[in-house]
Design an enzyme around this catalytic site. Structure first.
Site, mmCIF file in Angstrom:
data_model
loop_
_atom_site.group_PDB
_atom_site.id
_atom_site.type_symbol
_atom_site.label_atom_id
_atom_site.label_comp_id
_atom_site.label_asym_id
_atom_site.label_seq_id
_atom_site.Cartn_x
_atom_site.Cartn_y
_atom_site.Cartn_z
ATOM 1 N N LEU A 86 0.813 -1.205 0.000
ATOM 2 C CA LEU A 86 0.000 0.000 0.000
ATOM 3 C C LEU A 86 0.851 1.261 0.000
ATOM 4 O O LEU A 86 1.971 1.267 0.521
ATOM 5 C CB LEU A 86 -0.907 0.049 1.247
ATOM 6 N N CYS A 87 0.276 2.298 -0.555
ATOM 7 C CA CYS A 87 0.855 3.629 -0.440
ATOM 8 C C CYS A 87 0.017 4.363 0.609
ATOM 9 O O CYS A 87 -1.038 4.921 0.319
ATOM 10 C CB CYS A 87 0.794 4.362 -1.781
ATOM 11 N N ILE A 88 0.478 4.315 1.868
ATOM 12 C CA ILE A 88 -0.264 4.917 2.973
ATOM 13 C C ILE A 88 0.729 5.469 3.989
ATOM 14 O O ILE A 88 1.718 4.814 4.341
ATOM 15 C CB ILE A 88 -1.221 3.879 3.625
#
Length: 226
Positions: A86-88
């Site tokens: 994820l890009c978080i």
């Protein structure tokens, strides 16, 4: 392995075992490697009813370093890479990042925990950040063709249900059952009133006796004066 990391993870795991929206099993008994079932219970979500398999890995420096997280099935989403990562912000190392513009308050800190990460991921599923997507095509579809995006999400939900463990009951609501009502037992209340009488009648009798004694003492004093 760090004893501090182990104690922290045991405490967090115990708390998450009480939650309906997540199902966690240790990978080969390792406290530092969790096999996660992330469950979407939200009628307004495009992913409602999904059971997403994922893996969460911790280092012996936890909680001073964030865990890693990766979905184990394809999910068409603006902020999910093809490999399931994820890009978080919450999974990024502590401190501000001038290049990305992320504030320290948005990134990982030891005050965060596994539950805050999992809750943030659930929120991200329904509220993607499309300004810097990991999947550009998904970001464009989410922005311009929401109906098609929702259809893909529905297909993903159907596929995810194949991952539900045998015997596991999927929650349909996150609300807990209301407490049971106290039975209306007349005998109980009658008994309570008798026990809580505090001897009122005895006190009245004592009070009357005191008055009689005072009157008698007064008469004796008058006779002695005569």
């Amino acid at each position: 392995m760090s004893a501090g990391a182990q104690q922290r993870l045991m405490s967090e795991l115990k708390g998450l075992e009480k939650e309906k929206w997540v199902n966690i099993e240790l990978d080969n008994g390792s406290l530092f490697k969790w096999n996660v079932g992330l469950i979407v219970v939200n009628s307004e979500s495009a992913f409602d009813g999904a059971y997403f398999k994922a893996q969460m890995v911790f280092t012996d420096k936890y909680p001073f370093e964030p865990p890693s997280f990766r979905f184990l099935q394809p999910i068409y989403h603006p902020n999910i890479y093809a490999d399931g990562k994820l890009c978080i912000s919450i999974l990024h190392t502590p401190g501000e990042d001038a290049q990305s513009g992320e504030l320290a308050s948005e990134r990982w800190s030891p005050l965060q925990g596994a539950e805050s990460v999992l809750r943030s991921i659930l929120l991200l599923l329904d509220d993607p950040e499309i300004s810097s997507p990991a999947n550009v095509d998904a970001g464009v579809m989410y922005r311009d063709k929401r109906a098609e995006y929702n259809e893909k999400a529905a297909e993903t939900v159907v596929a995810s249900k194949k991952n539900i463990p045998d015997g596991f009951i999927m929650p349909t609501s996150l609300e807990t059952a209301p407490p049971k009502e106290i039975p209306d037992d007349e005998d109980f209340w009658a008994q309570s009133e008798e026990e809580n009488d505090f001897g009122a009648s005895d006190s009245d009798e004592d009070f009357d006796m005191d008055e009689d004694e005072e009157e008698g003492e007064g008469e004796d004093e008058e006779e002695s004066e005569d």
